[in-house]
Each structure stands twice: as structure tokens, then as C-alpha cells.
Scaffold this active site. Structure first.
Site, PDB file in Angstrom:
ATOM      1  N   LYS A  11       4.490  77.362  70.670  1.00  0.00           N
ATOM      2  CA  LYS A  11       5.570  76.382  70.694  1.00  0.00           C
ATOM      3  C   LYS A  11       6.907  77.081  71.017  1.00  0.00           C
ATOM      4  O   LYS A  11       6.973  78.324  71.052  1.00  0.00           O
ATOM      5  CB  LYS A  11       5.604  75.674  69.339  1.00  0.00           C
ATOM      6  CG  LYS A  11       4.332  74.844  69.041  1.00  0.00           C
ATOM      7  CD  LYS A  11       4.403  74.213  67.647  1.00  0.00           C
ATOM      8  CE  LYS A  11       3.215  73.314  67.366  1.00  0.00           C
ATOM      9  NZ  LYS A  11       3.343  72.657  66.032  1.00  0.00           N
ATOM     10  N   TYR A  51       1.628  64.147  71.424  1.00  0.00           N
ATOM     11  CA  TYR A  51       1.623  63.922  69.980  1.00  0.00           C
ATOM     12  C   TYR A  51       1.573  62.432  69.629  1.00  0.00           C
ATOM     13  O   TYR A  51       2.001  62.046  68.533  1.00  0.00           O
ATOM     14  CB  TYR A  51       2.848  64.588  69.346  1.00  0.00           C
ATOM     15  CG  TYR A  51       2.652  66.065  69.038  1.00  0.00           C
ATOM     16  CD1 TYR A  51       1.613  66.504  68.208  1.00  0.00           C
ATOM     17  CD2 TYR A  51       3.522  67.028  69.544  1.00  0.00           C
ATOM     18  CE1 TYR A  51       1.438  67.843  67.905  1.00  0.00           C
ATOM     19  CE2 TYR A  51       3.351  68.384  69.246  1.00  0.00           C
ATOM     20  CZ  TYR A  51       2.311  68.770  68.422  1.00  0.00           C
ATOM     21  OH  TYR A  51       2.134  70.103  68.110  1.00  0.00           O
ATOM     22  N   ASN A 114       6.518  75.743  63.405  1.00  0.00           N
ATOM     23  CA  ASN A 114       5.399  76.541  62.882  1.00  0.00           C
ATOM     24  C   ASN A 114       4.621  77.284  63.979  1.00  0.00           C
ATOM     25  O   ASN A 114       3.434  77.550  63.856  1.00  0.00           O
ATOM     26  CB  ASN A 114       4.490  75.667  62.003  1.00  0.00           C
ATOM     27  CG  ASN A 114       3.899  74.499  62.766  1.00  0.00           C
ATOM     28  OD1 ASN A 114       4.080  74.392  63.976  1.00  0.00           O
ATOM     29  ND2 ASN A 114       3.179  73.643  62.067  1.00  0.00           N
ATOM     30  N   HIS A 117       0.252  75.479  68.071  1.00  0.00           N
ATOM     31  CA  HIS A 117      -0.608  74.285  67.966  1.00  0.00           C
ATOM     32  C   HIS A 117      -2.042  74.714  68.220  1.00  0.00           C
ATOM     33  O   HIS A 117      -2.291  75.606  69.045  1.00  0.00           O
ATOM     34  CB  HIS A 117      -0.221  73.240  69.016  1.00  0.00           C
ATOM     35  CG  HIS A 117      -1.268  72.170  69.178  1.00  0.00           C
ATOM     36  ND1 HIS A 117      -1.340  71.073  68.347  1.00  0.00           N
ATOM     37  CD2 HIS A 117      -2.326  72.068  70.027  1.00  0.00           C
ATOM     38  CE1 HIS A 117      -2.394  70.334  68.694  1.00  0.00           C
ATOM     39  NE2 HIS A 117      -3.007  70.913  69.713  1.00  0.00           N
ATOM     40  N   GLU A 128      -7.150  67.461  74.996  1.00  0.00           N
ATOM     41  CA  GLU A 128      -5.929  68.259  75.119  1.00  0.00           C
ATOM     42  C   GLU A 128      -6.033  69.273  76.264  1.00  0.00           C
ATOM     43  O   GLU A 128      -5.053  69.536  76.953  1.00  0.00           O
ATOM     44  CB  GLU A 128      -5.645  68.960  73.784  1.00  0.00           C
ATOM     45  CG  GLU A 128      -5.230  67.972  72.694  1.00  0.00           C
ATOM     46  CD  GLU A 128      -5.024  68.616  71.330  1.00  0.00           C
ATOM     47  OE1 GLU A 128      -4.696  67.869  70.391  1.00  0.00           O
ATOM     48  OE2 GLU A 128      -5.187  69.842  71.193  1.00  0.00           O
TER      49      GLU A 128
END
Ligand code: IDP
Ligand code: MG
Length: 143
Positions: A11, A51, A114, A117, A128
Site C-alpha cells: 500500500k 474495496y 497497515n 493487502h 483480485e
């Protein structure tokens, strides 16, 4: 156990912290092979689409703005039990609850920012991977 493919994203905070090599090294040391990779900056529409399952959650708007704040590194990983293995290497969503030695325990600042993913199941992994790499964007490991 069987050979699986899963989608991983480093990310914007992970890219900013210059952790691409560190994270790839953890994947490779765990026996996961990178079979597709690209860097891109997600559009608002792409982040919302990726998302979509979280669209009703209170953190959705912030999540989209975080995920579009800078480039991400997206990769498909392949290996025995790749989906669960990647989730183990990542650690729990909340870094405060993540096991020692996981990516999120070592590097994440918050439950939102965080670092990584990872797909959570076989069906989402397939969706995905197709989202970023289409039908033919994954390379077969011929050696
Ligand atoms: P996961 O990434 O561990 O699969 P999910 O529950 O699928 O976790 O949530 C997707 C992402 O949304 C998380 O990785 C994190 O960036 C963000 N997120 C999840 N829960 C919260 C929260 O309670 N507050 C803020 N952001 C959250
Ligand atoms: Mg998830």
C-alpha cells in the site's frame, strides 16, 4: 494443501517507507513466487471498486483516500497454500494485534495504514488477480 495464487498489494505507506524489497524478500524466503507485478497509482474509482465489499463501513472514505494517496505495488504470488501463507506473513489487520515478526507488526502505523493487502479466500484471490492483471497478465513459472 495445494498450489494457489493470491493477490498482494504494498500500500502507499509501504512504498513510501521503501519496503518493496524487504517485503518481496519475505515472500521469497517463505517459498512464494512472484508471478505478476506492477506499480500504479490507483484512481478513486479503482480504489472504490477494489474495496467495494467495505462500501458501507464507516472507514470506507478514509480507506479510499489512503489507497489513492500514492503509488502502490501490486503482485500475484504463487505457492503451496499461498493465500493463508501470505496472510500469515502479513499479520493481523490491526498491527497492535499482529504476531511478532509479521509485516504489519514490524512496519504498520495503524489499523488503517497497515502496509499490505492480501486476498482472504480462493474466490477473492481469483477476482483480485483479474482486477489488476486481466486474463493473461500472470506469468507461468517455466523454470
Ligand atoms: P485485511 O486487509 O486484513 O483483509 P479488512 O477487514 O479486509 O482487513 O479491511 C481492509 C482494509 O481496510 C484494512 O487493511 C485497513 O487498511 C482498513 N481497515 C480495516 N478496518 C479498519 C478500521 O477499523 N479502521 C480504519 N481502517 C480499517
Ligand atoms: Mg480483507
Amino acid at each position: 494443501m495445494s498450489v494457489e495464487q493470491t493477490l498482494s498489494i504494498i500500500k502507499p505507506d509501504g512504498v513510501q517507507k521503501n519496503l518493496i524489497g524487504e517485503i518481496y524478500s519475505r515472500f521469497e524466503k517463505a517459498g512464494l513466487e512472484i508471478v505478476a507485478a506492477r506499480m500504479l497509482r490507483l484512481s478513486k474509482q479503482q480504489a472504490e471498486g477494489f474495496y467495494a465489499v467495505h462500501a458501507e463501513r464507516p472507514f470506507f472514505k478514509d480507506l479510499v483516500s489512503y489507497m489513492t494517496s500514492g503509488p502502490v505495488m501490486v503482485q500475484a504470488l504463487q505457492g503451496e497454500d499461498a493465500i493463508a501463507k501470505n496472510r500469515q506473513i502479513m499479520g493481523a489487520t490491526n498491527p497492535a494485534e499482529a504476531d511478532k515478526g509479521t509485516i504489519r507488526a514490524d512496519f504498520a502505523d495503524s489499523i488503517e495504514e497497515n502496509i499490505v493487502h492480501g486476498s482472504d479466500a480462493a474466490d477473492t484471490a481469483q477476482q483480485e488477480i483479474a482486477f489488476f492483471f486481466g486474463d493473461d497478465g500472470v506469468c507461468e513459472r517455466t523454470r
